[in-house]
Design a protein around this motif. Structure first.
Motif, PDB file in Angstrom:
ATOM      1  N   ASP A 109     -60.108  65.077  26.125  1.00  0.00           N
ATOM      2  CA  ASP A 109     -59.407  65.025  27.390  1.00  0.00           C
ATOM      3  C   ASP A 109     -57.949  64.590  27.220  1.00  0.00           C
ATOM      4  O   ASP A 109     -57.198  64.578  28.163  1.00  0.00           O
ATOM      5  N   SER A 110     -57.583  64.203  26.005  1.00  0.00           N
ATOM      6  CA  SER A 110     -56.200  63.757  25.802  1.00  0.00           C
ATOM      7  C   SER A 110     -55.558  64.469  24.619  1.00  0.00           C
ATOM      8  O   SER A 110     -54.851  63.876  23.828  1.00  0.00           O
ATOM      9  N   LYS A 111     -55.816  65.775  24.519  1.00  0.00           N
ATOM     10  CA  LYS A 111     -55.294  66.569  23.409  1.00  0.00           C
ATOM     11  C   LYS A 111     -53.862  67.026  23.647  1.00  0.00           C
ATOM     12  O   LYS A 111     -53.102  67.166  22.708  1.00  0.00           O
ATOM     13  N   TYR A 112     -53.507  67.303  24.875  1.00  0.00           N
ATOM     14  CA  TYR A 112     -52.215  67.906  25.182  1.00  0.00           C
ATOM     15  C   TYR A 112     -51.261  66.876  25.754  1.00  0.00           C
ATOM     16  O   TYR A 112     -51.683  65.887  26.345  1.00  0.00           O
ATOM     17  N   PRO A 113     -49.959  67.130  25.622  1.00  0.00           N
ATOM     18  CA  PRO A 113     -48.977  66.165  26.134  1.00  0.00           C
ATOM     19  C   PRO A 113     -48.820  66.261  27.657  1.00  0.00           C
ATOM     20  O   PRO A 113     -47.764  66.604  28.165  1.00  0.00           O
ATOM     21  N   SER A 114     -49.906  65.979  28.360  1.00  0.00           N
ATOM     22  CA  SER A 114     -49.834  65.989  29.819  1.00  0.00           C
ATOM     23  C   SER A 114     -49.125  64.714  30.275  1.00  0.00           C
ATOM     24  O   SER A 114     -49.096  63.707  29.553  1.00  0.00           O
ATOM     25  N   PRO A 115     -48.548  64.739  31.461  1.00  0.00           N
ATOM     26  CA  PRO A 115     -47.918  63.513  31.966  1.00  0.00           C
ATOM     27  C   PRO A 115     -48.867  62.310  31.943  1.00  0.00           C
ATOM     28  O   PRO A 115     -48.463  61.210  31.574  1.00  0.00           O
ATOM     29  N   LYS A 116     -50.122  62.530  32.292  1.00  0.00           N
ATOM     30  CA  LYS A 116     -51.101  61.435  32.299  1.00  0.00           C
ATOM     31  C   LYS A 116     -51.262  60.848  30.894  1.00  0.00           C
ATOM     32  O   LYS A 116     -51.244  59.630  30.707  1.00  0.00           O
ATOM     33  N   ASN A 117     -51.408  61.711  29.896  1.00  0.00           N
ATOM     34  CA  ASN A 117     -51.603  61.238  28.524  1.00  0.00           C
ATOM     35  C   ASN A 117     -50.350  60.546  27.977  1.00  0.00           C
ATOM     36  O   ASN A 117     -50.447  59.565  27.247  1.00  0.00           O
ATOM     37  N   ILE A 118     -49.195  61.063  28.337  1.00  0.00           N
ATOM     38  CA  ILE A 118     -47.938  60.467  27.875  1.00  0.00           C
ATOM     39  C   ILE A 118     -47.756  59.091  28.497  1.00  0.00           C
ATOM     40  O   ILE A 118     -47.381  58.130  27.806  1.00  0.00           O
TER      41      ILE A 118
ATOM     42  N   PRO B 137     -42.359  52.145  33.217  1.00  0.00           N
ATOM     43  CA  PRO B 137     -42.795  53.527  33.407  1.00  0.00           C
ATOM     44  C   PRO B 137     -42.015  54.479  32.495  1.00  0.00           C
ATOM     45  O   PRO B 137     -40.784  54.507  32.506  1.00  0.00           O
ATOM     46  N   VAL B 138     -42.714  55.227  31.709  1.00  0.00           N
ATOM     47  CA  VAL B 138     -42.086  56.068  30.684  1.00  0.00           C
ATOM     48  C   VAL B 138     -41.237  57.180  31.279  1.00  0.00           C
ATOM     49  O   VAL B 138     -40.152  57.463  30.785  1.00  0.00           O
ATOM     50  N   PHE B 139     -41.692  57.829  32.325  1.00  0.00           N
ATOM     51  CA  PHE B 139     -40.932  58.970  32.839  1.00  0.00           C
ATOM     52  C   PHE B 139     -39.626  58.548  33.507  1.00  0.00           C
ATOM     53  O   PHE B 139     -38.643  59.278  33.429  1.00  0.00           O
ATOM     54  N   ASN B 140     -39.594  57.391  34.127  1.00  0.00           N
ATOM     55  CA  ASN B 140     -38.317  56.902  34.666  1.00  0.00           C
ATOM     56  C   ASN B 140     -37.319  56.714  33.528  1.00  0.00           C
ATOM     57  O   ASN B 140     -36.150  57.057  33.645  1.00  0.00           O
ATOM     58  N   ARG B 141     -37.791  56.167  32.426  1.00  0.00           N
ATOM     59  CA  ARG B 141     -36.906  55.928  31.287  1.00  0.00           C
ATOM     60  C   ARG B 141     -36.536  57.226  30.585  1.00  0.00           C
ATOM     61  O   ARG B 141     -35.396  57.397  30.156  1.00  0.00           O
ATOM     62  N   LEU B 142     -37.490  58.164  30.468  1.00  0.00           N
ATOM     63  CA  LEU B 142     -37.165  59.470  29.870  1.00  0.00           C
ATOM     64  C   LEU B 142     -36.165  60.228  30.739  1.00  0.00           C
ATOM     65  O   LEU B 142     -35.250  60.870  30.217  1.00  0.00           O
ATOM     66  N   ASN B 143     -36.335  60.162  32.053  1.00  0.00           N
ATOM     67  CA  ASN B 143     -35.403  60.834  32.961  1.00  0.00           C
ATOM     68  C   ASN B 143     -33.988  60.293  32.792  1.00  0.00           C
ATOM     69  O   ASN B 143     -33.014  61.050  32.846  1.00  0.00           O
ATOM     70  N   ALA B 144     -33.877  58.991  32.569  1.00  0.00           N
ATOM     71  CA  ALA B 144     -32.558  58.388  32.362  1.00  0.00           C
ATOM     72  C   ALA B 144     -31.933  58.882  31.064  1.00  0.00           C
ATOM     73  O   ALA B 144     -30.738  59.170  31.009  1.00  0.00           O
ATOM     74  N   VAL B 145     -32.736  59.001  30.018  1.00  0.00           N
ATOM     75  CA  VAL B 145     -32.245  59.506  28.726  1.00  0.00           C
ATOM     76  C   VAL B 145     -31.831  60.967  28.863  1.00  0.00           C
ATOM     77  O   VAL B 145     -30.777  61.381  28.384  1.00  0.00           O
ATOM     78  N   ALA B 146     -32.665  61.759  29.519  1.00  0.00           N
ATOM     79  CA  ALA B 146     -32.470  63.208  29.591  1.00  0.00           C
ATOM     80  C   ALA B 146     -31.517  63.634  30.707  1.00  0.00           C
ATOM     81  O   ALA B 146     -30.995  64.750  30.675  1.00  0.00           O
ATOM     82  N   LYS B 147     -31.356  62.779  31.701  1.00  0.00           N
ATOM     83  CA  LYS B 147     -30.578  63.126  32.897  1.00  0.00           C
ATOM     84  C   LYS B 147     -31.164  64.354  33.605  1.00  0.00           C
ATOM     85  O   LYS B 147     -30.449  65.222  34.082  1.00  0.00           O
TER      86      LYS B 147
ATOM     87  N   SER C  67     -41.578  67.089  35.240  1.00  0.00           N
ATOM     88  CA  SER C  67     -41.748  68.469  35.697  1.00  0.00           C
ATOM     89  C   SER C  67     -41.501  69.455  34.555  1.00  0.00           C
ATOM     90  O   SER C  67     -42.136  70.515  34.499  1.00  0.00           O
ATOM     91  N   LEU C  68     -40.619  69.110  33.634  1.00  0.00           N
ATOM     92  CA  LEU C  68     -40.345  69.964  32.478  1.00  0.00           C
ATOM     93  C   LEU C  68     -41.610  70.142  31.641  1.00  0.00           C
ATOM     94  O   LEU C  68     -41.986  71.263  31.295  1.00  0.00           O
ATOM     95  N   ILE C  69     -42.285  69.036  31.318  1.00  0.00           N
ATOM     96  CA  ILE C  69     -43.483  69.117  30.474  1.00  0.00           C
ATOM     97  C   ILE C  69     -44.651  69.729  31.245  1.00  0.00           C
ATOM     98  O   ILE C  69     -45.465  70.461  30.674  1.00  0.00           O
ATOM     99  N   THR C  70     -44.719  69.492  32.548  1.00  0.00           N
ATOM    100  CA  THR C  70     -45.764  70.104  33.369  1.00  0.00           C
ATOM    101  C   THR C  70     -45.597  71.621  33.393  1.00  0.00           C
ATOM    102  O   THR C  70     -46.566  72.373  33.228  1.00  0.00           O
ATOM    103  N   SER C  71     -44.375  72.076  33.571  1.00  0.00           N
ATOM    104  CA  SER C  71     -44.095  73.512  33.581  1.00  0.00           C
ATOM    105  C   SER C  71     -44.443  74.143  32.239  1.00  0.00           C
ATOM    106  O   SER C  71     -45.070  75.213  32.174  1.00  0.00           O
ATOM    107  N   PHE C  72     -44.046  73.491  31.163  1.00  0.00           N
ATOM    108  CA  PHE C  72     -44.368  74.000  29.822  1.00  0.00           C
ATOM    109  C   PHE C  72     -45.885  74.107  29.653  1.00  0.00           C
ATOM    110  O   PHE C  72     -46.396  75.128  29.178  1.00  0.00           O
TER     111      PHE C  72
END
Length: 95
Positions: free
Chosen positions: A1-10, A21-31, A36-41
């Motif tokens: 259930d945790s094979k793919y880099p889903s937002p939940k697993n990350i 929270p990781v995505f708040n910090r990743l969003n700051a790095v990535a601007k 949504s990028l990883i979900t779309s992929f």
């Protein structure tokens, strides 16, 4: 259930490493909105894996999704590097 880099697993993985929270910090790095990028992929990858090439998706679109995935890995690398340096020092990264 945790094979793919889903937002939940990350979220779960980085929470274990002390980054929450990781995505708040990743969003700051990535601007940009990295979740949504990883979900779309993942959505495109799943559709291609189970149904073949989606209608309306071009080779250019696929290359764009792959470039986004590479960028995502780079954002994670930068975030995790900063976390490691802050908590243990840069010497751990260069060994």
């Amino acid at each position: 259930d945790s094979k793919y880099p889903s937002p939940k697993n990350i979220k779960q993985l980085f929470r274990r490493c002390g980054i929450d929270p990781v995505f708040n910090r990743l969003n700051a790095v990535a601007k940009r909105d990295v979740e949504s990028l990883i979900t779309s992929f993942n959505d495109v990858r799943t559709e291609m894996a189970h149904q073949g090439m989606p209608v309306g998706l071009s080779a250019k679109d696929v290359r764009s999704h792959i470039a986004d995935a590479k960028s995502f890995v780079g954002y994670i690398d930068r975030l995790f590097y900063a976390h490691v340096v802050k908590t243990t020092g840069a010497h751990c990264w260069t060994i």
